[in-house]
Design a protein around this motif. Sequence first.
Motif, PDB file in Angstrom:
ATOM      1  N   ALA A 232       0.832  -1.209   0.000  1.00  0.00           N
ATOM      2  CA  ALA A 232       0.000   0.000   0.000  1.00  0.00           C
ATOM      3  C   ALA A 232       0.865   1.255   0.000  1.00  0.00           C
ATOM      4  O   ALA A 232       0.539   2.250  -0.674  1.00  0.00           O
ATOM      5  N   ALA A 233       1.966   1.229   0.755  1.00  0.00           N
ATOM      6  CA  ALA A 233       2.851   2.391   0.802  1.00  0.00           C
ATOM      7  C   ALA A 233       3.465   2.665  -0.567  1.00  0.00           C
ATOM      8  O   ALA A 233       3.618   3.830  -0.967  1.00  0.00           O
ATOM      9  N   LEU A 234       3.793   1.610  -1.312  1.00  0.00           N
ATOM     10  CA  LEU A 234       4.343   1.786  -2.654  1.00  0.00           C
ATOM     11  C   LEU A 234       3.297   2.385  -3.590  1.00  0.00           C
ATOM     12  O   LEU A 234       3.569   3.355  -4.307  1.00  0.00           O
ATOM     13  N   LEU A 235       2.108   1.814  -3.584  1.00  0.00           N
ATOM     14  CA  LEU A 235       1.065   2.282  -4.505  1.00  0.00           C
ATOM     15  C   LEU A 235       0.604   3.692  -4.172  1.00  0.00           C
ATOM     16  O   LEU A 235       0.170   4.444  -5.060  1.00  0.00           O
ATOM     17  N   ALA A 236       0.702   4.083  -2.911  1.00  0.00           N
ATOM     18  CA  ALA A 236       0.310   5.441  -2.507  1.00  0.00           C
ATOM     19  C   ALA A 236       1.407   6.455  -2.782  1.00  0.00           C
ATOM     20  O   ALA A 236       1.178   7.665  -2.646  1.00  0.00           O
ATOM     21  N   GLY A 237       2.591   5.983  -3.166  1.00  0.00           N
ATOM     22  CA  GLY A 237       3.699   6.890  -3.410  1.00  0.00           C
ATOM     23  C   GLY A 237       4.429   7.315  -2.155  1.00  0.00           C
ATOM     24  O   GLY A 237       5.282   8.213  -2.200  1.00  0.00           O
ATOM     25  N   ASP A 238       4.135   6.649  -1.034  1.00  0.00           N
ATOM     26  CA  ASP A 238       4.824   6.995   0.212  1.00  0.00           C
ATOM     27  C   ASP A 238       6.254   6.464   0.227  1.00  0.00           C
ATOM     28  O   ASP A 238       7.104   6.992   0.945  1.00  0.00           O
ATOM     29  N   VAL A 239       6.504   5.390  -0.521  1.00  0.00           N
ATOM     30  CA  VAL A 239       7.851   4.849  -0.651  1.00  0.00           C
ATOM     31  C   VAL A 239       8.129   4.619  -2.128  1.00  0.00           C
ATOM     32  O   VAL A 239       7.198   4.493  -2.937  1.00  0.00           O
ATOM     33  N   ASP A 240       9.408   4.558  -2.472  1.00  0.00           N
ATOM     34  CA  ASP A 240       9.803   4.419  -3.869  1.00  0.00           C
ATOM     35  C   ASP A 240      10.090   2.978  -4.261  1.00  0.00           C
ATOM     36  O   ASP A 240      10.035   2.629  -5.437  1.00  0.00           O
ATOM     37  N   MET A 241      10.413   2.132  -3.280  1.00  0.00           N
ATOM     38  CA  MET A 241      10.703   0.734  -3.568  1.00  0.00           C
ATOM     39  C   MET A 241      10.395  -0.111  -2.350  1.00  0.00           C
ATOM     40  O   MET A 241      10.536   0.364  -1.213  1.00  0.00           O
ATOM     41  N   ILE A 242       9.962  -1.347  -2.584  1.00  0.00           N
ATOM     42  CA  ILE A 242       9.768  -2.308  -1.498  1.00  0.00           C
ATOM     43  C   ILE A 242      10.488  -3.598  -1.850  1.00  0.00           C
ATOM     44  O   ILE A 242      10.662  -3.929  -3.023  1.00  0.00           O
ATOM     45  N   ASP A 243      10.919  -4.320  -0.815  1.00  0.00           N
ATOM     46  CA  ASP A 243      11.444  -5.655  -1.037  1.00  0.00           C
ATOM     47  C   ASP A 243      10.447  -6.672  -0.503  1.00  0.00           C
ATOM     48  O   ASP A 243       9.366  -6.321  -0.012  1.00  0.00           O
ATOM     49  N   GLN A 244      10.783  -7.948  -0.625  1.00  0.00           N
ATOM     50  CA  GLN A 244       9.912  -9.024  -0.181  1.00  0.00           C
ATOM     51  C   GLN A 244       8.459  -8.759  -0.633  1.00  0.00           C
ATOM     52  O   GLN A 244       7.529  -8.776   0.162  1.00  0.00           O
ATOM     53  N   VAL A 245       8.316  -8.525  -1.933  1.00  0.00           N
ATOM     54  CA  VAL A 245       6.983  -8.236  -2.455  1.00  0.00           C
ATOM     55  C   VAL A 245       6.064  -9.410  -2.115  1.00  0.00           C
ATOM     56  O   VAL A 245       6.381 -10.566  -2.409  1.00  0.00           O
ATOM     57  N   PRO A 246       4.945  -9.144  -1.460  1.00  0.00           N
ATOM     58  CA  PRO A 246       4.039 -10.236  -1.097  1.00  0.00           C
ATOM     59  C   PRO A 246       3.658 -11.063  -2.321  1.00  0.00           C
ATOM     60  O   PRO A 246       3.324 -10.513  -3.376  1.00  0.00           O
TER      61      PRO A 246
END
Length: 529
Positions: A232-246
Motif C-alpha cells: 500500500a505504501a508503494l502504490l500510494a507513493g509513500d515509498v519508492d521501492m519495497i522488497d519481499q513483495v508479497p
Amino acid sequence: MAGSVSCGLKSALLGATMLLVAGHGAGAQTLTLAVGAPITSIDPHFHNLSPNNAMAAHLFESLVDIDERARQIPGLAESWRAIDDTTWEFKLRPGVKFHNGSDFTADDVAFTISRAPNVPNSPSGFGIYTRAVAEVQVVDPTTVRIRTRSVYPLLPTDLAQVAILDRETHQNAATEDFNSGKVAFGTGPYRFVRYAPGDRVELERNDTHWGPREPWQRVNYRIIVNDAARTAALLAGDVDMIDQVPTTDVSRLRTDQRVAISEIVGLRIIYLHLDRSRTDATPFVTGPNGEALARNPLDDVRVRRALSMAIDRGAIVDRVMEGAAIPAGQFLPAGTYSHVPGLDAPRFDPDGARRLLAEAGFPNGLRVTLHGPSDRYVNDARIIQAVGQMWTRIGVRTAVEPIPWTTFVARAGRQEFSLFLVGWGSTTGEASSPLRSLVASFDREKGFGASNRGRYSNKEMDALLERALGTVDDAAREKLLQDATRVAMQDVGIIPLHIQKNVWATRRAYTHTARVDELTRAMDVAPAR
C-alpha cells in the motif's frame, strides 16, 4: 494586448517548469525504501543477518566487494594475491577516509580482524570469516599480509563479509554506541543520521566517498514488516521501492503501469532446524497423548526422514509461495558452484513417512510444536502452518507457533525450540557458507556452526568440510563440498524446504538491479532514464 498575454503565458509556463524541476529534484535527491524485515543492530559485527548486512553495506565496506551475481570485485582492497601457500597480500585503496575524517590504513584491517569474532553477546557472529587467520602483518599503510593457519583459498571470499572499522574510533566501542550513532562511522557511500529500531534508518550521502557519486542526497530506509502495508505504501507513493513483495501481490503489480518488478532466483534457502543438542527429552515434543518421552525422537534419522518426506514442497511453492520459490533438496540452486546434480527435493511420500515413524518406535505418532518467525521471511507464518498440517496427516500432531523475529531469533539462539523454521542467505554462491554456518559442529574457536541453532553434528561431514576449506584446486574443492552436502542432506542435518526468488517492486520513475544475495540497497537503485 497580445504581447501582454504572451508574457503572462511565458511566465506561467516558466513557473510551472520550475516547479516541475524543483519537484523532480527533490524526488531524485531523496530515496525512500521499505523493507520487510527488521534491522537489529547498526554494529556490522554484531548479528550476521541479511537485513543488518544490507544496512551495513551503506555505511561500511569490506576489503573485497560482492556484485549482484555474487562475484568478487575490488572494495577497499584494489587487488589481492596469494604470495605463498599460507599468505595473502592485499593492496589497499589509498586516500580513503572514514566518515569522521580518519584515514583508512592497513592498521584498521588488523584491528577489524581481531574485533569481528569477539563482539560481546553476539547472537550470530562473524568469527566464521576470520577463523582461518593466524597473523595479520601491516607492511605499510596500504599493504597488509594475512597469514592463514593452513592452505586456505577462501580468505578473500570470507573477508568480503567483514566490514572494516577504524581502530582509533572503534577500539573500545560497544554495540550500543553504533546503534546510538555515536560511532556509526564507516567508509561507505552513505553516512548515518538516525536509527529508530523497528521503524527506520535515515542516511545521507557521503560526498567524500571514493566511488561513483550516488544519486541520492538522503535515504529513508523504512521498516514495514506488514506485507499489505508495504504494498500500500508503494502504490500510494509513500515509498519508492519495497522488497519481499508479497506473493499475493506480484501478479497484480506486474500489470500496474505505476510499478516495475525486478526479480531473480536467489541464494536463500528456507529450511527447518531440528534439536540435536539433547539426547534425552526435548521440549515441545511428546508422545501421541502428550506423555513425556525419555529420549529425543529427533536423534533418530528415521524420524527426521519421515518429517522431511511428509512435506509436499511442490504444494508449498505453488500455493503458499505462489511460484516465488523453487523446491529444495540442498543449500544452493542449480548453476551455482558446488550445487550437487541429482540431489533433488525429497519426494513427497506420506505413507513412507508413516512406515519410518513406526520403525523408529512411534507407530502412533508424536505431538510437536513447530516454531517460526512471523515477520522475517516471505510467508513464513503460512509456511509453518502448511508444514504443520502435513505432519498432522501422518500422525505427528503439530501445533504451530509463529513469533515476532526479534523474540524468535533470541530464543532460537538459546536452543529453546525443537523444530523451527529459519532461512539462510548465502552471499558467496558456494556451499562452504551454509555448511560452515548451519550444519558444521558448533565450535566457537573455529567459528563453525555460528548459526547451527539445532546443534547438529556429523564427524564425516566436518572432515569433508575441513578438507574442502584447505583445497586450492577449485574442481577438487567443489567435489569435497558436494560430498559434504550429500552427507548432511542424507543425514537430514536440516530439512530443506525451498529457495526463494528475490522480488522487488519500484515506482516507474526508478530502476533497480536485482541481487542474488537479496540485499536491499540504495546503491542498486537509480532514476529511470
